[in-house]
Write an enzyme that holds these catalytic residues in place. Structure first.
Site, PDB file in Angstrom:
ATOM      1  N   ILE A  95      -4.301   2.352  -0.043  1.00 31.27           N
ATOM      2  CA  ILE A  95      -4.358   1.510  -0.809  1.00 31.27           C
ATOM      3  C   ILE A  95      -3.428   1.184  -1.589  1.00 31.27           C
ATOM      4  O   ILE A  95      -2.166   1.629  -1.535  1.00 31.27           O
ATOM      5  CB  ILE A  95      -5.459   2.374  -1.916  1.00 31.27           C
TER       6      ILE A  95
ATOM      7  N   THR B 169       0.680  -1.233   0.084  1.00 29.38           N
ATOM      8  CA  THR B 169      -0.079   0.159   0.054  1.00 29.38           C
ATOM      9  C   THR B 169       1.179   1.150  -0.047  1.00 29.38           C
ATOM     10  O   THR B 169       1.865   1.337   0.269  1.00 29.38           O
ATOM     11  CB  THR B 169      -1.165   0.245   1.211  1.00 29.38           C
ATOM     12  N   ASP B 170       0.031   2.075  -0.472  1.00 28.64           N
ATOM     13  CA  ASP B 170       0.745   3.689  -0.249  1.00 28.64           C
ATOM     14  C   ASP B 170       0.384   4.396   0.753  1.00 28.64           C
ATOM     15  O   ASP B 170      -0.172   3.838   1.596  1.00 28.64           O
ATOM     16  CB  ASP B 170       0.530   4.254  -1.636  1.00 28.64           C
ATOM     17  N   LEU B 171       0.746   5.741   0.798  1.00 28.76           N
ATOM     18  CA  LEU B 171       0.449   6.447   2.130  1.00 28.76           C
ATOM     19  C   LEU B 171      -1.110   6.777   2.450  1.00 28.76           C
ATOM     20  O   LEU B 171      -1.583   7.003   3.449  1.00 28.76           O
ATOM     21  CB  LEU B 171       1.058   7.966   1.902  1.00 28.76           C
TER      22      LEU B 171
END
Length: 129
Positions: free
Chosen positions: A20, A15-17
């Site tokens: 997601i 996931t990213d910040l």
């Protein structure tokens, strides 16, 4: 067998910040699914490489439809599309239940160790008809 399902769970590292799945990780998910799919078709990629042939992605058309999130249980569905003796085309959908989150049309070729395009292995061509 020209249709394959590969389960994937989303881990924190995927996931990213925003929490997601980072867009490039979908390409990793579908790569893993394709590797398992060709293995189940009977293609030994280690043996292919020893014989001087490898698969290479030529083109990817991708649509990001809905984001996947941490801990989602996904399935990558792979199905063969019409191709040719030197070009394999597969449709790969990343799904959460019945919902398609990501869809890609991937064109794969076979190359020699010198970088020349080669015919696909017979075991793959057999499934193309």
């Amino acid at each position: 067998m020209t249709h394959h399902r590969f389960p994937v769970r989303v881990y924190y590292e995927d996931t990213d910040l925003a929490g997601i799945v980072y867009y490039a990780n979908y390409l990793k998910f579908i790569e893993r699914a394709r590797s398992e799919w060709v293995r189940e078709l009977g293609v030994d990629q280690v043996q292919m490489k020893a014989e001087g042939l490898v698969f290479a992605v030529r083109r990817v058309e991708a649509d990001y439809l809905t984001p996947a999130k941490y801990d989602d249980e996904l399935v990558v569905q792979t199905a063969m599309e019409p191709g040719s003796g030197v070009r394999l085309v597969v449709r790969q959908d990343v799904m959460r239940g019945d919902e398609i989150l990501f869809s890609a049309l991937v064109t794969i070729i076979c190359m020699t160790s010198e970088g020349a395009v080669a015919r696909l292995p017979a075991v793959i061509r057999r499934f193309m008809h």
